[in-house]
Design a protein around this motif. Structure first.
Motif, PDB file in Angstrom:
ATOM      1  N   ALA A 135       0.830  -1.212   0.000  1.00 50.52           N
ATOM      2  CA  ALA A 135       0.000   0.000   0.000  1.00 50.52           C
ATOM      3  C   ALA A 135       0.861   1.256   0.000  1.00 50.52           C
ATOM      4  CB  ALA A 135      -0.933  -0.008   1.204  1.00 50.52           C
ATOM      5  N   GLY A 136       1.946   1.245   0.761  1.00 49.73           N
ATOM      6  CA  GLY A 136       2.843   2.389   0.776  1.00 49.73           C
ATOM      7  C   GLY A 136       3.516   2.598  -0.562  1.00 49.73           C
ATOM      8  N   ALA A 137       3.936   1.507  -1.207  1.00 40.59           N
ATOM      9  CA  ALA A 137       4.577   1.613  -2.517  1.00 40.59           C
ATOM     10  C   ALA A 137       3.605   2.167  -3.554  1.00 40.59           C
ATOM     11  CB  ALA A 137       5.086   0.238  -2.946  1.00 40.59           C
ATOM     12  N   VAL A 138       2.367   1.717  -3.505  1.00 37.38           N
ATOM     13  CA  VAL A 138       1.351   2.200  -4.445  1.00 37.38           C
ATOM     14  C   VAL A 138       1.087   3.685  -4.236  1.00 37.38           C
ATOM     15  CG1 VAL A 138      -1.100   2.041  -5.067  1.00 37.38           C
ATOM     16  CG2 VAL A 138       0.259  -0.049  -4.764  1.00 37.38           C
ATOM     17  N   ALA A 139       0.962   4.104  -2.976  1.00 36.00           N
ATOM     18  CA  ALA A 139       0.704   5.512  -2.685  1.00 36.00           C
ATOM     19  C   ALA A 139       1.844   6.392  -3.188  1.00 36.00           C
ATOM     20  CB  ALA A 139       0.507   5.709  -1.185  1.00 36.00           C
ATOM     21  N   LEU A 140       3.072   5.947  -2.998  1.00 39.23           N
ATOM     22  CA  LEU A 140       4.218   6.724  -3.472  1.00 39.23           C
ATOM     23  C   LEU A 140       4.228   6.792  -4.994  1.00 39.23           C
ATOM     24  CD1 LEU A 140       6.857   8.234  -2.986  1.00 39.23           C
ATOM     25  CD2 LEU A 140       8.026   6.021  -2.979  1.00 39.23           C
ATOM     26  N   GLN A 141       3.981   5.666  -5.655  1.00 47.90           N
ATOM     27  CA  GLN A 141       3.988   5.669  -7.115  1.00 47.90           C
ATOM     28  C   GLN A 141       2.901   6.582  -7.679  1.00 47.90           C
ATOM     29  OE1 GLN A 141       5.902   5.083  -9.348  1.00 47.90           O
ATOM     30  NE2 GLN A 141       4.879   4.527 -11.248  1.00 47.90           N
ATOM     31  N   GLY A 285       5.827  16.222   9.039  1.00 48.50           N
ATOM     32  CA  GLY A 285       4.525  16.528   9.601  1.00 48.50           C
ATOM     33  C   GLY A 285       4.251  15.755  10.876  1.00 48.50           C
ATOM     34  N   SER A 286       3.014  15.304  11.011  1.00 48.36           N
ATOM     35  CA  SER A 286       2.582  14.608  12.227  1.00 48.36           C
ATOM     36  C   SER A 286       2.605  13.092  12.071  1.00 48.36           C
ATOM     37  CB  SER A 286       1.169  15.056  12.601  1.00 48.36           C
ATOM     38  OG  SER A 286       0.268  14.757  11.535  1.00 48.36           O
ATOM     39  N   ALA A 287       3.341  12.580  11.100  1.00 48.09           N
ATOM     40  CA  ALA A 287       3.325  11.142  10.801  1.00 48.09           C
ATOM     41  C   ALA A 287       3.625  10.291  12.019  1.00 48.09           C
ATOM     42  CB  ALA A 287       4.337  10.830   9.703  1.00 48.09           C
ATOM     43  N   GLY A 288       2.823   9.227  12.184  1.00 50.50           N
ATOM     44  CA  GLY A 288       3.136   8.183  13.141  1.00 50.50           C
ATOM     45  C   GLY A 288       4.099   7.199  12.496  1.00 50.50           C
ATOM     46  N   HIS A 289       4.507   6.198  13.241  1.00 50.28           N
ATOM     47  CA  HIS A 289       5.563   5.317  12.749  1.00 50.28           C
ATOM     48  C   HIS A 289       5.185   4.585  11.451  1.00 50.28           C
ATOM     49  CE1 HIS A 289       9.357   3.285  13.116  1.00 50.28           C
ATOM     50  NE2 HIS A 289       8.784   2.096  13.025  1.00 50.28           N
ATOM     51  N   SER A 290       3.925   4.301  11.262  1.00 48.04           N
ATOM     52  CA  SER A 290       3.500   3.564  10.066  1.00 48.04           C
ATOM     53  C   SER A 290       2.774   4.442   9.054  1.00 48.04           C
ATOM     54  CB  SER A 290       2.584   2.402  10.472  1.00 48.04           C
ATOM     55  OG  SER A 290       3.243   1.519  11.356  1.00 48.04           O
ATOM     56  N   ASP A 291       2.912   5.760   9.185  1.00 51.31           N
ATOM     57  CA  ASP A 291       2.086   6.681   8.389  1.00 51.31           C
ATOM     58  C   ASP A 291       2.824   7.448   7.291  1.00 51.31           C
ATOM     59  OD1 ASP A 291       0.052   5.985  10.126  1.00 51.31           O
ATOM     60  OD2 ASP A 291       0.349   7.745  11.415  1.00 51.31           O
ATOM     61  N   TYR A 292       4.118   7.246   7.142  1.00 50.04           N
ATOM     62  CA  TYR A 292       4.905   8.119   6.274  1.00 50.04           C
ATOM     63  C   TYR A 292       4.475   8.087   4.811  1.00 50.04           C
ATOM     64  CZ  TYR A 292       8.103   8.792  10.174  1.00 50.04           C
ATOM     65  OH  TYR A 292       8.645   9.132  11.396  1.00 50.04           O
ATOM     66  N   LEU A 293       3.931   6.971   4.368  1.00 55.76           N
ATOM     67  CA  LEU A 293       3.558   6.827   2.961  1.00 55.76           C
ATOM     68  C   LEU A 293       2.052   6.883   2.750  1.00 55.76           C
ATOM     69  CD1 LEU A 293       6.116   4.053   1.970  1.00 55.76           C
ATOM     70  CD2 LEU A 293       6.210   6.467   1.352  1.00 55.76           C
ATOM     71  N   LYS A 294       1.335   7.420   3.705  1.00 55.22           N
ATOM     72  CA  LYS A 294      -0.117   7.529   3.544  1.00 55.22           C
ATOM     73  C   LYS A 294      -0.457   8.696   2.610  1.00 55.22           C
ATOM     74  CE  LYS A 294      -1.885   5.235   7.652  1.00 55.22           C
ATOM     75  NZ  LYS A 294      -2.737   5.348   8.859  1.00 55.22           N
ATOM     76  N   PRO A 295      -1.438   8.500   1.716  1.00 59.43           N
ATOM     77  CA  PRO A 295      -1.818   9.571   0.778  1.00 59.43           C
ATOM     78  C   PRO A 295      -2.213  10.847   1.502  1.00 59.43           C
ATOM     79  CG  PRO A 295      -2.818   7.480   0.127  1.00 59.43           C
ATOM     80  CD  PRO A 295      -2.198   7.256   1.481  1.00 59.43           C
ATOM     81  N   ASP A 301       4.508  13.741   0.611  1.00 56.93           N
ATOM     82  CA  ASP A 301       4.848  14.820  -0.310  1.00 56.93           C
ATOM     83  C   ASP A 301       6.356  15.090  -0.272  1.00 56.93           C
ATOM     84  OD1 ASP A 301       3.756  16.903  -2.149  1.00 56.93           O
ATOM     85  OD2 ASP A 301       4.689  18.251  -0.693  1.00 56.93           O
ATOM     86  N   SER A 302       6.930  15.128   0.919  1.00 57.14           N
ATOM     87  CA  SER A 302       8.372  15.372   1.047  1.00 57.14           C
ATOM     88  C   SER A 302       9.184  14.259   0.392  1.00 57.14           C
ATOM     89  CB  SER A 302       8.759  15.487   2.524  1.00 57.14           C
ATOM     90  OG  SER A 302       8.222  16.639   3.121  1.00 57.14           O
ATOM     91  N   LEU A 303       8.780  13.017   0.619  1.00 55.19           N
ATOM     92  CA  LEU A 303       9.505  11.889   0.036  1.00 55.19           C
ATOM     93  C   LEU A 303       9.452  11.931  -1.491  1.00 55.19           C
ATOM     94  CD1 LEU A 303       8.339   9.136   2.546  1.00 55.19           C
ATOM     95  CD2 LEU A 303      10.665  10.049   2.316  1.00 55.19           C
ATOM     96  N   ALA A 304       8.291  12.267  -2.035  1.00 55.08           N
ATOM     97  CA  ALA A 304       8.164  12.370  -3.487  1.00 55.08           C
ATOM     98  C   ALA A 304       9.065  13.471  -4.033  1.00 55.08           C
ATOM     99  CB  ALA A 304       6.710  12.628  -3.871  1.00 55.08           C
ATOM    100  N   ARG A 305       9.140  14.583  -3.345  1.00 52.00           N
ATOM    101  CA  ARG A 305       9.968  15.690  -3.815  1.00 52.00           C
ATOM    102  C   ARG A 305      11.457  15.346  -3.770  1.00 52.00           C
ATOM    103  NH1 ARG A 305       7.218  20.182  -4.901  1.00 52.00           N
ATOM    104  NH2 ARG A 305       5.074  20.359  -4.109  1.00 52.00           N
ATOM    105  N   ILE A 306      11.856  14.559  -2.790  1.00 54.80           N
ATOM    106  CA  ILE A 306      13.250  14.107  -2.758  1.00 54.80           C
ATOM    107  C   ILE A 306      13.545  13.253  -3.988  1.00 54.80           C
ATOM    108  CG2 ILE A 306      14.898  12.642  -1.536  1.00 54.80           C
ATOM    109  CD1 ILE A 306      13.545  13.560   1.088  1.00 54.80           C
ATOM    110  N   VAL A 307      12.655  12.319  -4.284  1.00 60.64           N
ATOM    111  CA  VAL A 307      12.836  11.452  -5.451  1.00 60.64           C
ATOM    112  C   VAL A 307      12.898  12.274  -6.739  1.00 60.64           C
ATOM    113  CG1 VAL A 307      11.767   9.638  -6.847  1.00 60.64           C
ATOM    114  CG2 VAL A 307      11.758   9.465  -4.340  1.00 60.64           C
ATOM    115  N   LEU A 308      12.055  13.286  -6.832  1.00 59.74           N
ATOM    116  CA  LEU A 308      11.971  14.095  -8.054  1.00 59.74           C
ATOM    117  C   LEU A 308      13.030  15.191  -8.118  1.00 59.74           C
ATOM    118  CD1 LEU A 308       8.083  14.422  -8.286  1.00 59.74           C
ATOM    119  CD2 LEU A 308       9.588  12.853  -9.546  1.00 59.74           C
TER     120      LEU A 308
END
Length: 317
Positions: A135-141, A285-295, A301-308
């Motif tokens: 689910a995290g991989a899909v959200a990031l993609q 942001g306010s991410a919990g331990h399992s929330d970093y890749l939630k839509p 958003d930050s992770l996507a910008r690093i990749v891009l």
């Protein structure tokens, strides 16, 4: 017991308690029968790998079902069905249904992607918990595709992750084993991608320990540590990579309370979001331990910008 030894023992216990207390141990499934993983020649085309590994996954599901391992069979069936609404069958570069299991799945088109992200998971990621990793991989993609069509995400469950409540999650031993598999995998990705494709390593929790111990070549431009307990190294400059090192932790992540110590090989030392470590800190942001890749989250958003390649450092951790 000497005072120094007592001090080491207390610190080691503090690390163990801090890591173990917030979570309960994941239930372990009985070992299910599975076929031997398919072995491929070095330059076998991705499409061939996808087809044969999907067939192997189906065979593993059948064998688990016939052996009465209905829980594992159901998880494998979910994996084989792929993401709901997807226009294509799941794409596995590798699959091994034995034990906890291993799988490397591709989202997007590797053969045309000039931005490739490799996700490395943390503890308790197995075939039985695979859907949360997927689910995290899909959200990031999906987030990357919104800005850059030529992107692909690789979900790399290429090692036996430690249990969240276990001795192995407190040391670098399992990470060293994983790094010896991740490094050649990264080197080989160039066989599937266009020349000059940029690779970003996104490493969650114990996966950050894995990445920090993985030697990388120039094709890996960014290494991102998030939800990290530490890396086992004292500074970003000690890591065996020339990539830019990023670190982030959400305000809701319990791992921020883990003592950043390393005593007698137990614990992981300097906090990666501490300025002393020397990483580029990104907003989580306010991410919990399992929330970093939630839509919709600041962290995604930050992770996507690093990749891009469009990210900016946060002003504070």
């Amino acid at each position: 017991m000497t005072r120094a030894r007592l001090h080491r023992t207390l610190l080691a216990g503090l690390v163990a308690a801090a890591v173990a207390f917030p979570l309960s141990a994941a239930a372990s499934s009985p070992t299910a029968p599975a076929p031997q993983p398919v072995s491929f020649a070095a330059h076998t085309a991705p499409q061939v790998r996808y087809a044969e590994n999907l067939a192997g996954l189906g065979e593993a599901e059948r064998m688990a079902r016939d052996a009465g391992r209905t829980g594992r069979a159901a998880k494998l069936r979910e994996m084989a069905q792929g993401t709901p609404g997807a226009s294509q069958a799941p794409r596995f570069l590798s699959f091994d249904g034995r034990g906890k299991g291993r799988a490397v799945e591709v989202f997007g088109d590797l053969e045309s992607a000039d931005r490739v992200t490799v996700l490395v998971p943390g503890s308790d990621t197995t075939l039985d918990t695979y859907q949360r990793f997927r689910a995290g991989a899909v959200a990031l993609q999906q987030r990357l595709q919104a800005e850059h069509a030529r992107s692909a995400v690789v979900a790399w469950l290429g090692y036996d992750t430690p249990g969240t409540v276990s001795a192995t999650v407190l040391t670098t031993g399992r990470a060293d084993e994983a790094a010896s598999a991740l490094a050649p995998f990264l080197d080989g990705l160039g066989d599937f991608t266009p020349p000059g494709a940029r690779i970003s390593l996104l490493c969650h929790s114990y996966g950050s320990v894995v990445c920090a111990r993985t030697a990388t070549g120039p094709e890996v431009t960014d290494m991102v540590l998030f939800g990290s307990p530490g890396t086992g190294s004292g500074a970003a400059g000690e890591l065996p990579t020339g990539a830019r090192i990023w670190a982030g932790r959400g305000s809701g992540d319990w791992i921020g309370g883990v003592p950043h110590v390393r005593v007698a090989g137990v614990g992981f030392g300097t906090d990666p979001v501490d300025p002393a470590f020397g990483a580029r800190v990104f907003a989580a942001g306010s991410a919990g331990h399992s929330d970093y890749l939630k839509p919709g989250t600041t962290s995604l958003d930050s992770l996507a910008r690093i990749v891009l390649g469009t990210a900016q450092e946060a002003s504070h951790a």
